[in-house]
Structures are given as C-alpha cells and as structure tokens.
Design a protein around this motif. Structure first.
Motif, PDB file in Angstrom:
ATOM      1  N   GLU A 275       0.822  -1.202   0.000  1.00 58.15           N
ATOM      2  CA  GLU A 275       0.000   0.000   0.000  1.00 58.15           C
ATOM      3  C   GLU A 275       0.865   1.265   0.000  1.00 58.15           C
ATOM      4  N   ALA A 276       2.161   1.093   0.116  1.00 67.26           N
ATOM      5  CA  ALA A 276       3.088   2.224   0.078  1.00 67.26           C
ATOM      6  C   ALA A 276       4.448   1.718  -0.351  1.00 67.26           C
ATOM      7  N   SER A 277       5.295   2.651  -0.803  1.00 67.10           N
ATOM      8  CA  SER A 277       6.638   2.279  -1.228  1.00 67.10           C
ATOM      9  C   SER A 277       7.616   2.440  -0.074  1.00 67.10           C
ATOM     10  N   GLY A 278       8.825   1.896  -0.259  1.00 70.47           N
ATOM     11  CA  GLY A 278       9.860   2.048   0.758  1.00 70.47           C
ATOM     12  C   GLY A 278      10.251   3.502   0.957  1.00 70.47           C
ATOM     13  N   GLY A 279      10.216   4.273  -0.123  1.00 68.13           N
ATOM     14  CA  GLY A 279      10.540   5.694  -0.028  1.00 68.13           C
ATOM     15  C   GLY A 279       9.542   6.442   0.841  1.00 68.13           C
ATOM     16  N   ILE A 280       8.261   6.113   0.693  1.00 70.93           N
ATOM     17  CA  ILE A 280       7.234   6.748   1.508  1.00 70.93           C
ATOM     18  C   ILE A 280       7.416   6.380   2.968  1.00 70.93           C
ATOM     19  N   MET A 281       7.809   5.144   3.221  1.00 69.57           N
ATOM     20  CA  MET A 281       8.025   4.708   4.601  1.00 69.57           C
ATOM     21  C   MET A 281       9.115   5.558   5.276  1.00 69.57           C
ATOM     22  N   ILE A 282      10.234   5.758   4.594  1.00 69.89           N
ATOM     23  CA  ILE A 282      11.337   6.526   5.171  1.00 69.89           C
ATOM     24  C   ILE A 282      11.002   8.015   5.207  1.00 69.89           C
ATOM     25  N   ALA A 283      10.479   8.525   4.105  1.00 70.77           N
ATOM     26  CA  ALA A 283      10.174   9.955   4.033  1.00 70.77           C
ATOM     27  C   ALA A 283       9.101  10.342   5.046  1.00 70.77           C
ATOM     28  N   GLY A 284       8.116   9.479   5.237  1.00 73.33           N
ATOM     29  CA  GLY A 284       7.064   9.757   6.212  1.00 73.33           C
ATOM     30  C   GLY A 284       7.623   9.895   7.615  1.00 73.33           C
ATOM     31  N   SER A 285       8.580   9.012   7.960  1.00 75.90           N
ATOM     32  CA  SER A 285       9.195   9.091   9.286  1.00 75.90           C
ATOM     33  C   SER A 285       9.970  10.399   9.458  1.00 75.90           C
ATOM     34  N   ILE A 286      10.693  10.820   8.407  1.00 78.66           N
ATOM     35  CA  ILE A 286      11.483  12.051   8.491  1.00 78.66           C
ATOM     36  C   ILE A 286      10.576  13.276   8.586  1.00 78.66           C
ATOM     37  N   ILE A 287       9.518  13.281   7.763  1.00 81.79           N
ATOM     38  CA  ILE A 287       8.608  14.439   7.780  1.00 81.79           C
ATOM     39  C   ILE A 287       7.893  14.544   9.112  1.00 81.79           C
ATOM     40  N   LEU A 288       7.529  13.404   9.709  1.00 76.60           N
ATOM     41  CA  LEU A 288       6.895  13.444  11.028  1.00 76.60           C
ATOM     42  C   LEU A 288       7.836  14.098  12.045  1.00 76.60           C
ATOM     43  N   SER A 289       9.107  13.707  11.993  1.00 76.30           N
ATOM     44  CA  SER A 289      10.074  14.288  12.912  1.00 76.30           C
ATOM     45  C   SER A 289      10.153  15.802  12.728  1.00 76.30           C
ATOM     46  N   ARG A 290      10.142  16.235  11.458  1.00 76.81           N
ATOM     47  CA  ARG A 290      10.200  17.662  11.172  1.00 76.81           C
ATOM     48  C   ARG A 290       8.916  18.369  11.624  1.00 76.81           C
ATOM     49  N   ALA A 291       7.785  17.719  11.478  1.00 79.06           N
ATOM     50  CA  ALA A 291       6.511  18.319  11.859  1.00 79.06           C
ATOM     51  C   ALA A 291       6.433  18.553  13.361  1.00 79.06           C
ATOM     52  N   LEU A 292       6.987  17.611  14.128  1.00 73.24           N
ATOM     53  CA  LEU A 292       6.882  17.711  15.581  1.00 73.24           C
ATOM     54  C   LEU A 292       8.030  18.498  16.210  1.00 73.24           C
ATOM     55  N   ALA A 293       9.095  18.754  15.439  1.00 72.68           N
ATOM     56  CA  ALA A 293      10.268  19.440  15.998  1.00 72.68           C
ATOM     57  C   ALA A 293       9.943  20.828  16.565  1.00 72.68           C
ATOM     58  N   PRO A 294       9.150  21.692  15.872  1.00 74.50           N
ATOM     59  CA  PRO A 294       8.868  23.014  16.465  1.00 74.50           C
ATOM     60  C   PRO A 294       8.126  22.918  17.791  1.00 74.50           C
ATOM     61  N   ILE A 295       7.216  21.940  17.916  1.00 69.52           N
ATOM     62  CA  ILE A 295       6.480  21.783  19.166  1.00 69.52           C
ATOM     63  C   ILE A 295       7.430  21.348  20.272  1.00 69.52           C
ATOM     64  N   GLU A 296       8.294  20.387  19.963  1.00 70.67           N
ATOM     65  CA  GLU A 296       9.266  19.924  20.960  1.00 70.67           C
ATOM     66  C   GLU A 296      10.216  21.049  21.348  1.00 70.67           C
ATOM     67  N   LEU A 297      10.649  21.847  20.356  1.00 67.47           N
ATOM     68  CA  LEU A 297      11.555  22.959  20.640  1.00 67.47           C
ATOM     69  C   LEU A 297      10.869  24.014  21.510  1.00 67.47           C
ATOM     70  N   SER A 298       9.579  24.224  21.274  1.00 65.23           N
ATOM     71  CA  SER A 298       8.823  25.177  22.096  1.00 65.23           C
ATOM     72  C   SER A 298       8.791  24.731  23.544  1.00 65.23           C
ATOM     73  N   ILE A 299       8.564  23.446  23.767  1.00 66.23           N
ATOM     74  CA  ILE A 299       8.528  22.920  25.135  1.00 66.23           C
ATOM     75  C   ILE A 299       9.889  23.077  25.797  1.00 66.23           C
ATOM     76  N   ALA A 300      10.954  22.769  25.042  1.00 66.55           N
ATOM     77  CA  ALA A 300      12.305  22.837  25.602  1.00 66.55           C
ATOM     78  C   ALA A 300      12.670  24.260  26.023  1.00 66.55           C
ATOM     79  N   HIS A 301      12.136  25.267  25.308  1.00 65.16           N
ATOM     80  CA  HIS A 301      12.475  26.664  25.610  1.00 65.16           C
ATOM     81  C   HIS A 301      11.308  27.406  26.270  1.00 65.16           C
ATOM     82  N   TRP A 302      10.347  26.632  26.807  1.00 63.37           N
ATOM     83  CA  TRP A 302       9.166  27.284  27.373  1.00 63.37           C
ATOM     84  C   TRP A 302       9.496  28.113  28.606  1.00 63.37           C
TER      85      TRP A 302
END
Length: 588
Positions: A275-302
């Motif tokens: 239902e998905a390619s290997g590229g989507i599997m890896i890229a999805g994981s990287i994009i998720l990390s990027r999506a959540l990074a600003p929220i995590e950074l906000s907490i770290a510097h809250w």
C-alpha cells in the motif's frame, strides 16, 4: 510615535512597547517569509530519500543519483544560509529593541523609587530588558515562527497515506497537550523564581554596602547564614521550574522518537501489504520528525518564553506608569519667588502624610531654615521643594508655575539639591560638579567649586579636578563628598537651592565655607532653603520654618521666631506665632 483616536477627537500615543514592536513590523514580516522558505526547503531531505528509494535504487542510475545529490546539496546550502539570516535578524531585533527602550526603562528606573516603595534592589527593569533581548537572540523564537507550518507537514503525511497522517496528527495533538501542560505548570514556579532572584540580589547589594559595619562588629557569619537561606529559596524555586520543563521536555523527546519509530513501523506494514513504497516509509518518518520538531523545541524553551513574557509584562506596566514627559512650552528662567501652596507630602508608595498643609512664600534673596525635632517632616518637605517627591496635595511653584509644568531637565537647571545622604557617581570631580553635562565650560565648574569653598581642596589633590571619586565617592572622605556635592548643587547658579543637613559632615572650615555659599546664593538673587540641626547653619539665613509632627509651628523672621522659642515655657507663655506668608516675604 503612532497614535490612536480618542473619543474627544484627540490622538493618544500608542503604548511604548506596542510602538517599539510596530517599529520592527517589517523585520518580523521578513522573518516570517524566511521561515516559510526554510520550512519548504526542510522537505529536501524527505523528498531526496523518497526519490532515492523509489527512483534511483530500482533504476540503479548513478547520473540520477548525482543530479539528485547536487540538487539536495544546493537546497541544503540555501536552507542553512536562510537559517543563519533568520537567527541574525532575531538577534539584531533584540539588540535594537534594547537600544530603543533602554533609555526610557532607565528613566523609569530612576523615577520608580520616587513614586512608589521599591522592592528588591530596584534593578529588575534592566534585568527584564536583558531577559527579553536574550530570548529574542535564542533559538526559542524560531520555534514560534515554525509552528504555523506544522499543518503543511501533517498534510504531506496524509498525502503519503491516511494512517501515516493519522499517526502524525495524533503525535502533534499529544505534544500540543504537553505544551499546554508546560504553560500551566511553569508559570507560577517561574514567577516565584523571579521574586526570589530579586530578593537575593537586593540582600547581596545591601551586604556589599554595609561591609564595613558587618566586618567591624563581627556579625558576618550571621549575615552569611541569612544569605544562604535566601539563596536556598532562590535555588529551590529555580529547581522546581527546571524540573517541570526538564520532565516535560524529556517526555516530548521520547514521545517524538516513539512516534517516529511508530510511523516507520506503520510504513513497513504498508510496504508489506504493497500500500506504500519504501521511499514513503522513510520519508514519512522524516517528515513526522520535522513536523513535531517546532512543538518539541517550544517545550524545551518554554521556561525562557515564560520568563520573557513576564519580563515584558513588567516592562509594559513600568513604562505605562512612567510615560515620557512631554512639555510643549518652555518656561522662562525663574528669578522672582518660591511659593508653597498648601502642600501635603507622603513617602513614595505610602498613604501616611508626613507633611501637612504647609504654605509660605519666599522672594528672591531669601534664606529659609527648616528646623524641628527628628521625624518632624523636614527632609520630606525639602524633597518636595526640590521636586524629588510629588506633593500628595497642593503645589510648589517657581514664579507661579508649578514644578510639574517644567520639563525635568529644564527645571533641574534652576534647582540645586544637596540630600542628607550624599552620593557621587563614579567619575571625575569635574564631571560630578557639572552634573555630567556634555562639554561643560571650565569656568562654570570652577565658579561652583569656589562658591562652595572647595576649589582649594580640589586643586590640592594630585589630579585636581580630574581626580576620580570612585563608586559612590568612595575615594573621598565624607566631608569631601559633602562639599563637592554642595558645589554640584551650586553649579550654574540655580535660582532655588535646597540643602538637607549640609553641615552634618563638615569641620569648622567647611561650615564657614557653607555659610559663605549661602550668603552667595542670596546675594546673587537666589533662594536658599536649608534643613538644619546645628545652629551654625542658621548664620546666613533670615527666616525660619519650625516643623513638628509634619505641621508648621512657626514661620517668620529668624530673630522673631528664635526669640519666641527661647522664651521660658510657662503656663502663661503664648504659643509660637505662625506669621502669615505675606509678612514673612516682606521680611526678606
């Protein structure tokens, strides 16, 4: 300054901090655009990985790999340049904001102890400005600019596959919940830590000022114990705030890593079921990390964000309480009379009256002594006459204009003031006498020193007028400080000179010089007001105001008042007569 319309059609100035931020609107817009470009370029790694897995590996095409690598490298370079520009811009905005506000903050800091009882060491506004500038120069604000782009990454995750998007959305919601929890849990500990820091700094400054007393009387260990207790409270408050942000920051990092691995697992499951390619599997994981990074950074510097927000709020209140003084009409130099119209005085931040309904008038050439027992309100009245404290009621007028109608800098040219507690600034004797005026004429400095009878003392020093006095005048004796402060009060021949206990540290020569200085003020047509305890200070004065419990007991010609005070107190003796101000003025 930007303005907003009022109901009466006039324009009200925009609050200082709002105007300062508005000044940087263009810069913030540029940072927003740069942040957009950075977040789009941040997709480079994900799409490079996607192309490598889905295009390069199946085709085994080296040219395609090289072209993709060259393109990705170029985009990474641009991303790095833009991130550097953004961080530099934020840092420069912090510095420019400090430069724009520091003068007004410092002016408010000077006025604050004259209007309200100060807590701590009084330097909190400067630390607040430092906190705001430091936060602007940190990584924290970049997270705030990146947060609006989180939905873009989540949308891309949904484009990859519905379940990858659901996992990313669930992770974002969980991290937003942690951010809200961080806000709720850190607000109070951060506020307490700030309060304890102010108390700690105030105690340290008081200890430094009283080092001689502490050492001479040997109670340093007890003071050290109290310092340790105050410092312990501060550290405990800091630890509580750090524990909250540290625990929630750790939770956010662990959650992000778990979610990244979870998306990788979901991607693997989808690849197995085609239902998905290997590229989507890896890229999805990287994009998720990027999506959540600003929220995590906000907490770290809250914690830094909360501290900066609290500092900003305090600065906003401070500058609103002490707006810049704007006088549209410059008043002429006074030279006729000092009029006191029924003034009552309260110490800053208190409601207790220490001076009650005082009225009198002095014409040019007059010399008034204010006498009375301790705590009778003499120094409080002197502060009101010099414009240091604002009267709770009534007015002090120079040639009919109340003191608050003058621009403080212009009024200061016509007022000389010698406080009871003499303080000099670290600088040369000449700078202190000239009130740190830019390029003052040497003649004025020397004339003031001669008028105070201190010229010979100064030129007898190794460096003369260029002698540095040290912090608070520590390089000089108390008598020398008082005489140089007297010269400062006499600089440029002010019309009104208010001296509070000017002979408290003077020897016989110093008192003789003080008497000549007061005579000089009166001879040139000025007005001298002297708070006195020693009879020697009355020699050059012609009028007396007697205070007791903050109220006038007598006011009039010196000989008459002194004669009434010297009469034996018998049951038939009349009380002191309070002479009407018009009669007293004529006596001068």
């Amino acid at each position: 300054m930007s303005q907003a319309p009022l109901a009466n059609g006039k324009m009200a100035p925009k609050p200082v901090l709002a105007a300062a931020l508005a000044h940087f609107r263009t810069a913030f817009t540029a940072i927003g655009l740069i942040s957009g470009a950075i977040n789009i370029l941040a997709l480079t790694g994900s799409f490079f990985m996607l192309q490598v897995y889905d295009r390069v590996l199946p085709s085994r095409s080296i040219p395609t790999l090289l072209a993709l690598a060259l393109l990705a490298g170029t985009l990474f370079l641009f991303q790095g340049i833009l991130e550097l520009i953004r961080s530099r811009l934020l840092g420069r905005i912090g510095l420019a904001l400090d430069r724009r506000l520091s003068g007004q903050v410092y002016s408010a800091l000077l006025l604050a102890p004259l209007r309200a009882r100060s807590s701590g060491d009084g330097l909190q506004p400067l630390r607040d400005l430092d906190q705001v500038r430091s936060f602007m120069s940190s990584v924290g604000p970049t997270a705030l600019f990146d947060l609006p782009w989180v939905p873009l990454y989540l949308a891309i995750c949904f484009l990859f596959h519905f379940w990858i998007g659901v996992a990313a959305l669930a992770g974002a919601i969980l991290l937003c919940g942690l951010t809200l929890l961080t806000e709720l849990r850190t607000r109070e500990p951060t506020r307490l830590a700030g309060n304890h820091a102010a108390s700690r700094n105030a105690f340290a400054e008081a200890s430094r000022r009283n080092a001689e007393v502490v050492h001479a009387m040997g109670f340093g260990e007890r003071i050290a114990e109290r310092w340790s207790a105050i410092n312990r409270e501060y550290l405990d408050a800091q630890a509580r705030a750090s524990d909250v942000t540290g625990a929630l920051g750790t939770a956010s990092r662990v959650l992000r890593l778990a979610l990244q691995s979870g998306v990788l697992g979901i991607g693997a499951y989808l690849v197995i079921h085609q239902e998905a390619s290997g590229g989507i599997m890896i890229a999805g994981s990287i994009i998720l990390s990027r999506a959540l990074a600003p929220i995590e950074l906000s907490i770290a510097h809250w914690k830094g964000f909360v501290s900066a927000r609290q500092s900003w709020g305090r600065l906003k209140s401070l500058l609103a309480a002490f707006p810049a003084n704007e006088v549209s009409v410059a008043l002429p130099q006074p030279g006729s009379a000092l009029t006191v119209d029924g003034i009552s005085v309260t110490p800053p931040g208190e409601r207790r009256l220490v001076v009650h309904d005082i009225s009198f008038m002095l014409t040019k050439g007059a010399g008034l002594a204010i006498i009375g027992p301790s705590a009778s309100g003499k120094s409080s009245l002197a502060r009101a006459l010099a414009g240091v404290w604002q009267p709770a009621a009534g007015h002090v007028r120079l040639d009919g204009a109340s003191l608050d109608q003058w621009d403080p800098a212009e009024r200061g040219k016509h007022v000389g003031y010698l406080p009871q507690d003499v303080q000099l600034f670290d600088g040369t004797i000449a700078e202190n006498i000239a009130r740190f005026e830019t390029n003052p004429p040497a003649r004025k400095i020397i004339d003031a020193a001669k008028a105070a009878g201190v010229h010979g003392l100064i030129v007898g020093m190794r460096e003369g007028y260029d002698t540095r006095v040290g912090e608070s005048g520590s390089a000089l004796s108390s008598g020398q400080r008082q005489r140089i402060a007297l010269a400062r009060a006499l600089y440029d021949n002010p019309f009104l000179v208010v001296l509070d206990e000017p002979n408290s540290n003077l020897d016989a020569d110093g008192e003789a010089a003080l008497t000549e200085a007061i005579k000089g003020i009166r001879t040139r047509g000025g007005i001298a007001v002297v708070v006195a305890h020693r009879p020697s200070a009355l020699a050059a004065l012609d009028q007396i105001l007697v205070l007791a419990n903050g109220r006038a007991q007598a006011f009039g010609a010196k000989d008459e008042v002194m004669g009434a005070m010297s009469r034996p107190k018998t049951g038939h003796a009349p009380p002191l007569k309070i002479v009407p101000s018009t009669e007293a003025a004529g006596a001068s």
